[in-house]
Design an enzyme around this catalytic site. Structure first.
Site, PDB file in Angstrom:
ATOM      1  N   ARG A 104      -3.064   4.493   5.892  1.00  0.00           N
ATOM      2  CA  ARG A 104      -3.147   3.801   5.530  1.00  0.00           C
ATOM      3  C   ARG A 104      -3.655   1.926   5.894  1.00  0.00           C
ATOM      4  O   ARG A 104      -4.330   1.795   5.876  1.00  0.00           O
ATOM      5  CB  ARG A 104      -1.914   3.445   4.013  1.00  0.00           C
ATOM      6  CG  ARG A 104      -2.289   2.841   3.686  1.00  0.00           C
ATOM      7  CD  ARG A 104      -2.678   1.169   3.208  1.00  0.00           C
ATOM      8  NE  ARG A 104      -1.006   1.185   3.673  1.00  0.00           N
ATOM      9  CZ  ARG A 104      -0.667  -0.208   4.132  1.00  0.00           C
ATOM     10  NH1 ARG A 104      -2.232  -1.268   3.751  1.00  0.00           N
ATOM     11  NH2 ARG A 104       0.429  -0.971   4.781  1.00  0.00           N
ATOM     12  N   ASP A 105      -2.822   1.734   6.944  1.00  0.00           N
ATOM     13  CA  ASP A 105      -2.833   0.428   7.770  1.00  0.00           C
ATOM     14  C   ASP A 105      -3.700  -0.056   8.476  1.00  0.00           C
ATOM     15  O   ASP A 105      -4.362  -0.452   8.340  1.00  0.00           O
ATOM     16  CB  ASP A 105      -1.630   0.093   8.160  1.00  0.00           C
ATOM     17  CG  ASP A 105      -1.362  -1.388   8.018  1.00  0.00           C
ATOM     18  OD1 ASP A 105      -2.146  -2.071   8.086  1.00  0.00           O
ATOM     19  OD2 ASP A 105      -0.106  -1.781   8.710  1.00  0.00           O
ATOM     20  N   ASN A 120      -1.500  -3.054  14.940  1.00  0.00           N
ATOM     21  CA  ASN A 120      -0.647  -2.399  14.553  1.00  0.00           C
ATOM     22  C   ASN A 120      -0.170  -2.151  15.615  1.00  0.00           C
ATOM     23  O   ASN A 120      -0.648  -1.973  17.105  1.00  0.00           O
ATOM     24  CB  ASN A 120       0.285  -1.293  13.469  1.00  0.00           C
ATOM     25  CG  ASN A 120       0.359  -2.358  12.722  1.00  0.00           C
ATOM     26  OD1 ASN A 120       0.830  -2.082  12.175  1.00  0.00           O
ATOM     27  ND2 ASN A 120      -1.313  -1.849  11.695  1.00  0.00           N
ATOM     28  N   HIS A 149       2.849  -6.484  14.852  1.00  0.00           N
ATOM     29  CA  HIS A 149       1.830  -5.948  15.542  1.00  0.00           C
ATOM     30  C   HIS A 149       1.425  -6.640  17.193  1.00  0.00           C
ATOM     31  O   HIS A 149       2.584  -7.237  17.765  1.00  0.00           O
ATOM     32  CB  HIS A 149       0.540  -7.035  14.627  1.00  0.00           C
ATOM     33  CG  HIS A 149       0.150  -6.565  12.914  1.00  0.00           C
ATOM     34  ND1 HIS A 149      -1.200  -6.699  12.422  1.00  0.00           N
ATOM     35  CD2 HIS A 149       1.490  -5.860  12.009  1.00  0.00           C
ATOM     36  CE1 HIS A 149      -0.481  -5.953  11.031  1.00  0.00           C
ATOM     37  NE2 HIS A 149       0.782  -5.442  11.346  1.00  0.00           N
ATOM     38  N   CYS A 154      -4.721  -7.090   9.472  1.00  0.00           N
ATOM     39  CA  CYS A 154      -4.398  -7.306   8.185  1.00  0.00           C
ATOM     40  C   CYS A 154      -6.339  -8.578   8.229  1.00  0.00           C
ATOM     41  O   CYS A 154      -6.838  -9.409   8.633  1.00  0.00           O
ATOM     42  CB  CYS A 154      -3.886  -9.126   8.621  1.00  0.00           C
ATOM     43  SG  CYS A 154      -3.426  -9.604   6.775  1.00  0.00           S
ATOM     44  N   HIS A 183       7.920  -3.638  11.880  1.00  0.00           N
ATOM     45  CA  HIS A 183       6.503  -3.932  11.782  1.00  0.00           C
ATOM     46  C   HIS A 183       6.126  -4.706  12.338  1.00  0.00           C
ATOM     47  O   HIS A 183       5.317  -5.451  11.723  1.00  0.00           O
ATOM     48  CB  HIS A 183       6.546  -4.057  10.394  1.00  0.00           C
ATOM     49  CG  HIS A 183       4.716  -3.568  10.324  1.00  0.00           C
ATOM     50  ND1 HIS A 183       4.250  -2.377   9.441  1.00  0.00           N
ATOM     51  CD2 HIS A 183       3.864  -3.802  10.437  1.00  0.00           C
ATOM     52  CE1 HIS A 183       2.805  -2.522   9.310  1.00  0.00           C
ATOM     53  NE2 HIS A 183       2.409  -3.327  10.089  1.00  0.00           N
TER      54      HIS A 183
END
Length: 307
Positions: free
Chosen positions: A15-16, A251, A211, A242, A209
Protein backbone atom coordinates in the site's frame (compact mmCIF):
# COMPACT_ATOMS: atom_id res chain seq x y z
CA UNK A 1 12.43 -0.17 30.07
CA UNK A 2 13.58 -3.66 29.07
CA UNK A 3 14.38 -4.14 25.41
CA UNK A 4 11.76 -6.43 23.79
CA UNK A 5 13.11 -9.83 22.77
CA UNK A 6 10.57 -10.19 19.97
CA UNK A 7 8.72 -7.72 17.75
CA UNK A 8 5.92 -7.63 15.21
CA UNK A 9 6.55 -6.08 11.81
CA UNK A 10 3.74 -5.08 9.48
CA UNK A 11 4.77 -4.96 5.83
CA UNK A 12 3.29 -1.81 4.25
CA UNK A 13 4.95 -1.90 0.83
CA UNK A 14 1.86 -3.13 -1.05
CA UNK A 15 0.00 0.00 0.00
CA UNK A 16 2.40 2.69 1.21
CA UNK A 17 5.09 1.65 -1.24
CA UNK A 18 3.09 0.95 -4.39
CA UNK A 19 1.08 4.17 -4.12
CA UNK A 20 4.23 6.25 -4.47
CA UNK A 21 5.40 4.66 -7.70
CA UNK A 22 5.10 6.98 -10.71
CA UNK A 23 3.20 4.33 -12.67
CA UNK A 24 0.71 1.69 -11.61
CA UNK A 25 2.12 -1.78 -11.02
CA UNK A 26 0.19 -4.47 -12.93
CA UNK A 27 -2.30 -6.30 -10.73
CA UNK A 28 -0.75 -9.68 -11.53
CA UNK A 29 2.60 -8.45 -10.21
CA UNK A 30 1.02 -7.01 -7.07
CA UNK A 31 -0.71 -10.30 -6.32
CA UNK A 32 2.49 -12.27 -6.87
CA UNK A 33 4.53 -9.95 -4.64
CA UNK A 34 1.99 -10.00 -1.80
CA UNK A 35 1.82 -13.78 -1.98
CA UNK A 36 5.61 -13.95 -1.72
CA UNK A 37 5.51 -11.73 1.37
CA UNK A 38 2.98 -14.06 2.93
CA UNK A 39 5.32 -16.98 2.32
CA UNK A 40 8.16 -15.04 3.98
CA UNK A 41 6.32 -15.25 7.28
CA UNK A 42 4.57 -11.90 7.64
CA UNK A 43 1.53 -12.10 9.88
CA UNK A 44 0.43 -8.54 9.08
CA UNK A 45 0.40 -6.93 5.63
CA UNK A 46 -1.17 -3.66 4.51
CA UNK A 47 -2.55 -4.42 1.07
CA UNK A 48 -4.96 -1.75 -0.16
CA UNK A 49 -6.37 1.73 0.29
CA UNK A 50 -9.95 2.76 -0.36
CA UNK A 51 -9.26 6.17 -1.79
CA UNK A 52 -10.68 7.76 -4.92
CA UNK A 53 -8.96 6.23 -7.96
CA UNK A 54 -8.45 9.65 -9.51
CA UNK A 55 -6.47 10.68 -6.42
CA UNK A 56 -4.26 7.58 -6.18
CA UNK A 57 -4.68 5.63 -9.43
CA UNK A 58 -1.81 3.31 -8.41
CA UNK A 59 -4.20 1.62 -5.95
CA UNK A 60 -7.34 1.63 -8.08
CA UNK A 61 -7.25 -2.18 -8.30
CA UNK A 62 -7.43 -2.68 -4.53
CA UNK A 63 -10.63 -4.74 -4.61
CA UNK A 64 -9.23 -7.06 -7.26
CA UNK A 65 -6.00 -7.45 -5.28
CA UNK A 66 -7.94 -8.33 -2.13
CA UNK A 67 -9.95 -10.94 -4.00
CA UNK A 68 -7.00 -12.54 -5.77
CA UNK A 69 -4.20 -12.74 -3.20
CA UNK A 70 -3.55 -16.12 -1.64
CA UNK A 71 -1.69 -15.82 1.65
CA UNK A 72 -1.67 -18.17 4.66
CA UNK A 73 -4.84 -18.12 6.73
CA UNK A 74 -3.09 -16.64 9.76
CA UNK A 75 -1.98 -13.49 7.89
CA UNK A 76 -3.92 -10.43 9.02
CA UNK A 77 -4.61 -8.03 6.16
CA UNK A 78 -5.00 -4.29 6.61
CA UNK A 79 -6.68 -1.66 4.43
CA UNK A 80 -6.50 2.11 4.81
CA UNK A 81 -9.50 4.43 4.56
CA UNK A 82 -9.28 8.24 4.30
CA UNK A 83 -12.84 9.09 5.35
CA UNK A 84 -16.34 7.73 5.94
CA UNK A 85 -16.98 7.19 2.25
CA UNK A 86 -13.80 5.15 2.01
CA UNK A 87 -14.99 2.99 4.90
CA UNK A 88 -18.35 2.49 3.17
CA UNK A 89 -16.52 1.14 0.13
CA UNK A 90 -14.17 -0.99 2.20
CA UNK A 91 -16.99 -2.65 4.10
CA UNK A 92 -18.34 -4.02 0.82
CA UNK A 93 -15.30 -6.31 1.03
CA UNK A 94 -15.74 -6.91 4.76
CA UNK A 95 -14.72 -10.58 4.68
CA UNK A 96 -11.41 -9.92 2.87
CA UNK A 97 -9.46 -8.10 5.59
CA UNK A 98 -9.05 -7.90 9.36
CA UNK A 99 -7.70 -4.43 10.23
CA UNK A 100 -8.54 -0.91 9.12
CA UNK A 101 -6.16 2.03 9.34
CA UNK A 102 -7.36 5.60 9.71
CA UNK A 103 -5.11 8.63 9.86
CA UNK A 104 -4.51 12.29 10.53
CA UNK A 105 -1.49 14.57 10.36
CA UNK A 106 -0.36 16.22 13.57
CA UNK A 107 0.52 19.24 11.43
CA UNK A 108 -2.33 21.46 10.25
CA UNK A 109 -0.51 22.41 7.05
CA UNK A 110 0.40 18.85 6.12
CA UNK A 111 -3.12 17.61 6.86
CA UNK A 112 -4.61 20.33 4.66
CA UNK A 113 -2.24 19.54 1.79
CA UNK A 114 -2.73 15.79 2.18
CA UNK A 115 -6.52 15.48 2.57
CA UNK A 116 -7.77 19.08 2.21
CA UNK A 117 -9.12 19.17 5.75
CA UNK A 118 -8.20 20.77 9.02
CA UNK A 119 -7.05 18.45 11.79
CA UNK A 120 -10.32 19.15 13.63
CA UNK A 121 -12.36 18.16 10.57
CA UNK A 122 -10.36 14.96 10.11
CA UNK A 123 -10.67 14.02 13.77
CA UNK A 124 -14.43 14.62 13.82
CA UNK A 125 -14.77 12.11 10.98
CA UNK A 126 -12.23 9.74 12.54
CA UNK A 127 -14.22 9.60 15.78
CA UNK A 128 -17.19 8.27 13.81
CA UNK A 129 -15.11 5.96 11.59
CA UNK A 130 -13.25 4.35 14.50
CA UNK A 131 -16.48 3.49 16.29
CA UNK A 132 -17.94 2.03 13.09
CA UNK A 133 -14.84 -0.11 12.55
CA UNK A 134 -15.04 -1.50 16.07
CA UNK A 135 -18.76 -2.16 15.68
CA UNK A 136 -17.95 -4.27 12.61
CA UNK A 137 -15.67 -6.46 14.72
CA UNK A 138 -12.55 -5.21 12.94
CA UNK A 139 -9.37 -3.91 14.54
CA UNK A 140 -8.86 -0.16 14.23
CA UNK A 141 -5.32 1.18 13.84
CA UNK A 142 -4.91 4.94 13.98
CA UNK A 143 -1.91 6.53 12.30
CA UNK A 144 -0.61 10.00 13.12
CA UNK A 145 1.52 11.40 10.29
CA UNK A 146 4.23 14.04 10.85
CA UNK A 147 4.51 12.86 14.45
CA UNK A 148 8.17 13.87 14.61
CA UNK A 149 8.25 17.06 12.57
CA UNK A 150 6.61 18.83 9.66
CA UNK A 151 8.41 20.19 6.59
CA UNK A 152 5.99 23.13 6.53
CA UNK A 153 5.64 23.95 10.22
CA UNK A 154 8.83 22.58 11.71
CA UNK A 155 8.67 21.15 15.21
CA UNK A 156 5.52 19.29 16.22
CA UNK A 157 5.02 19.25 19.97
CA UNK A 158 4.96 15.79 21.55
CA UNK A 159 1.97 16.73 23.68
CA UNK A 160 -0.04 17.57 20.56
CA UNK A 161 0.72 14.17 19.02
CA UNK A 162 -0.08 12.26 22.20
CA UNK A 163 -3.30 14.23 22.71
CA UNK A 164 -4.43 13.10 19.25
CA UNK A 165 -3.38 9.53 20.06
CA UNK A 166 -5.39 9.57 23.28
CA UNK A 167 -8.47 10.76 21.41
CA UNK A 168 -8.08 7.91 18.89
CA UNK A 169 -7.79 5.42 21.75
CA UNK A 170 -10.95 6.79 23.35
CA UNK A 171 -12.76 6.25 20.04
CA UNK A 172 -11.74 2.58 19.99
CA UNK A 173 -8.35 2.36 18.26
CA UNK A 174 -6.38 -0.57 19.64
CA UNK A 175 -3.19 0.37 17.82
CA UNK A 176 -1.54 3.77 17.46
CA UNK A 177 1.06 4.25 14.75
CA UNK A 178 3.39 7.23 14.80
CA UNK A 179 4.74 8.19 11.39
CA UNK A 180 7.98 9.97 10.61
CA UNK A 181 6.39 10.98 7.34
CA UNK A 182 9.23 13.02 5.89
CA UNK A 183 12.17 11.60 7.84
CA UNK A 184 12.65 14.36 10.41
CA UNK A 185 13.12 12.22 13.53
CA UNK A 186 16.42 11.50 15.25
CA UNK A 187 17.35 8.64 17.61
CA UNK A 188 17.46 10.73 20.78
CA UNK A 189 13.98 12.10 20.21
CA UNK A 190 12.65 8.70 19.09
CA UNK A 191 13.69 7.20 22.42
CA UNK A 192 12.08 10.01 24.41
CA UNK A 193 8.92 9.90 22.34
CA UNK A 194 8.26 6.18 22.56
CA UNK A 195 8.96 6.06 26.28
CA UNK A 196 6.37 8.81 26.73
CA UNK A 197 3.85 7.19 24.37
CA UNK A 198 4.09 3.78 26.05
CA UNK A 199 3.65 5.36 29.47
CA UNK A 200 0.69 7.52 28.48
CA UNK A 201 -1.19 4.92 26.42
CA UNK A 202 -1.20 1.66 28.41
CA UNK A 203 -3.01 -1.26 26.87
CA UNK A 204 -2.70 0.13 23.34
CA UNK A 205 -0.28 -1.27 20.77
CA UNK A 206 2.30 1.39 19.98
CA UNK A 207 3.76 1.17 16.48
CA UNK A 208 6.79 2.94 15.00
CA UNK A 209 6.74 3.92 11.34
CA UNK A 210 10.02 5.48 10.24
CA UNK A 211 11.15 6.78 6.88
CA UNK A 212 14.76 6.80 5.76
CA UNK A 213 14.67 10.18 4.03
CA UNK A 214 17.81 11.38 5.80
CA UNK A 215 19.40 8.01 6.52
CA UNK A 216 18.39 7.79 10.19
CA UNK A 217 15.56 5.27 9.88
CA UNK A 218 17.28 2.20 11.36
CA UNK A 219 18.87 4.26 14.14
CA UNK A 220 15.43 5.59 15.03
CA UNK A 221 14.00 2.06 15.02
CA UNK A 222 16.78 0.94 17.37
CA UNK A 223 16.03 3.83 19.72
CA UNK A 224 12.31 3.00 19.69
CA UNK A 225 13.12 -0.65 20.46
CA UNK A 226 15.32 0.37 23.39
CA UNK A 227 12.43 2.49 24.67
CA UNK A 228 10.20 -0.60 24.73
CA UNK A 229 8.45 -0.42 21.36
CA UNK A 230 7.70 -3.90 19.99
CA UNK A 231 5.64 -3.07 16.89
CA UNK A 232 7.04 -1.65 13.66
CA UNK A 233 6.00 -0.92 10.10
CA UNK A 234 8.37 -1.03 7.15
CA UNK A 235 8.41 -1.53 3.40
CA UNK A 236 10.31 -4.12 1.40
CA UNK A 237 12.88 -2.59 -0.92
CA UNK A 238 12.59 0.72 0.98
CA UNK A 239 9.59 1.56 -1.20
CA UNK A 240 7.29 4.41 -0.32
CA UNK A 241 7.45 8.01 0.72
CA UNK A 242 4.89 10.77 0.99
CA UNK A 243 2.99 12.47 -1.85
CA UNK A 244 3.64 15.85 -0.19
CA UNK A 245 6.20 17.39 -0.21
CA UNK A 246 8.67 16.46 -2.95
CA UNK A 247 11.80 14.65 -1.80
CA UNK A 248 10.09 12.54 0.86
CA UNK A 249 11.70 9.21 0.12
CA UNK A 250 10.77 5.74 1.26
CA UNK A 251 10.16 3.83 4.45
CA UNK A 252 12.94 1.93 6.14
CA UNK A 253 13.56 -1.29 4.21
CA UNK A 254 11.93 -4.29 5.86
CA UNK A 255 14.84 -6.55 5.00
CA UNK A 256 17.34 -4.14 6.60
CA UNK A 257 15.17 -3.83 9.72
CA UNK A 258 14.79 -7.60 10.01
CA UNK A 259 18.52 -8.12 9.49
CA UNK A 260 19.34 -5.65 12.27
CA UNK A 261 16.87 -7.21 14.70
CA UNK A 262 18.02 -10.75 13.99
CA UNK A 263 21.67 -9.82 14.52
CA UNK A 264 20.63 -8.31 17.88
CA UNK A 265 18.85 -11.50 18.90
CA UNK A 266 15.40 -9.93 18.54
CA UNK A 267 12.92 -12.38 17.03
CA UNK A 268 10.61 -11.31 14.19
CA UNK A 269 9.17 -14.64 13.03
CA UNK A 270 10.27 -13.74 9.51
CA UNK A 271 12.42 -15.57 7.00
CA UNK A 272 15.01 -12.93 6.13
CA UNK A 273 16.07 -14.72 2.96
CA UNK A 274 12.43 -14.80 1.90
CA UNK A 275 11.99 -11.09 2.58
CA UNK A 276 15.11 -10.29 0.56
CA UNK A 277 13.86 -12.48 -2.28
CA UNK A 278 10.54 -10.57 -2.29
CA UNK A 279 12.39 -7.24 -2.40
CA UNK A 280 14.55 -8.43 -5.27
CA UNK A 281 11.42 -9.55 -7.11
CA UNK A 282 9.91 -6.09 -6.59
CA UNK A 283 13.10 -4.58 -7.98
CA UNK A 284 12.75 -6.72 -11.09
CA UNK A 285 9.10 -5.75 -11.51
CA UNK A 286 9.88 -2.04 -11.22
CA UNK A 287 12.89 -2.27 -13.50
CA UNK A 288 15.11 -0.07 -11.36
CA UNK A 289 17.51 -0.49 -8.48
CA UNK A 290 15.94 -0.19 -5.06
CA UNK A 291 17.79 1.40 -2.17
CA UNK A 292 17.85 -1.23 0.56
CA UNK A 293 21.26 -2.53 1.62
CA UNK A 294 20.22 -6.14 2.05
CA UNK A 295 19.12 -6.47 -1.57
CA UNK A 296 22.78 -6.00 -2.48
CA UNK A 297 24.59 -7.58 0.46
CA UNK A 298 22.16 -10.35 1.35
CA UNK A 299 21.82 -11.85 4.80
CA UNK A 300 24.92 -12.16 6.96
CA UNK A 301 26.49 -15.60 6.69
CA UNK A 302 28.41 -16.47 9.85
CA UNK A 303 29.62 -19.83 8.54
CA UNK A 304 33.41 -20.05 8.40
CA UNK A 305 34.83 -19.87 4.91
CA UNK A 306 36.50 -22.94 3.46
CA UNK A 307 40.26 -22.87 3.70
Amino acid sequence: MTRPTSVQIREVGPRDGFQNEPESIPTDDKVRLINSLGRAGFKRIEVASFVRPDVIPQLADGVEVLNRIDVPADVRLMVLVPNSRGLDNALKQRDKFHEVAIFVSASETHNKKNVNRTVAESMADNDVIARRIVAEGLDCAAVIATSFGCPYEGKVEMTRVLDLAERFAEAGATELGFGDTTGMCNPAYAGDFFRAAIERLPGVEITAHFHNTRGQGLANAYAALEAGCASFESSFGELGGCPVPAGSTGNIATEDLVSMFHEMGVQTGLDLEGVIASAREAQAVLGRKLTSHSIIAGAINWAPSAS
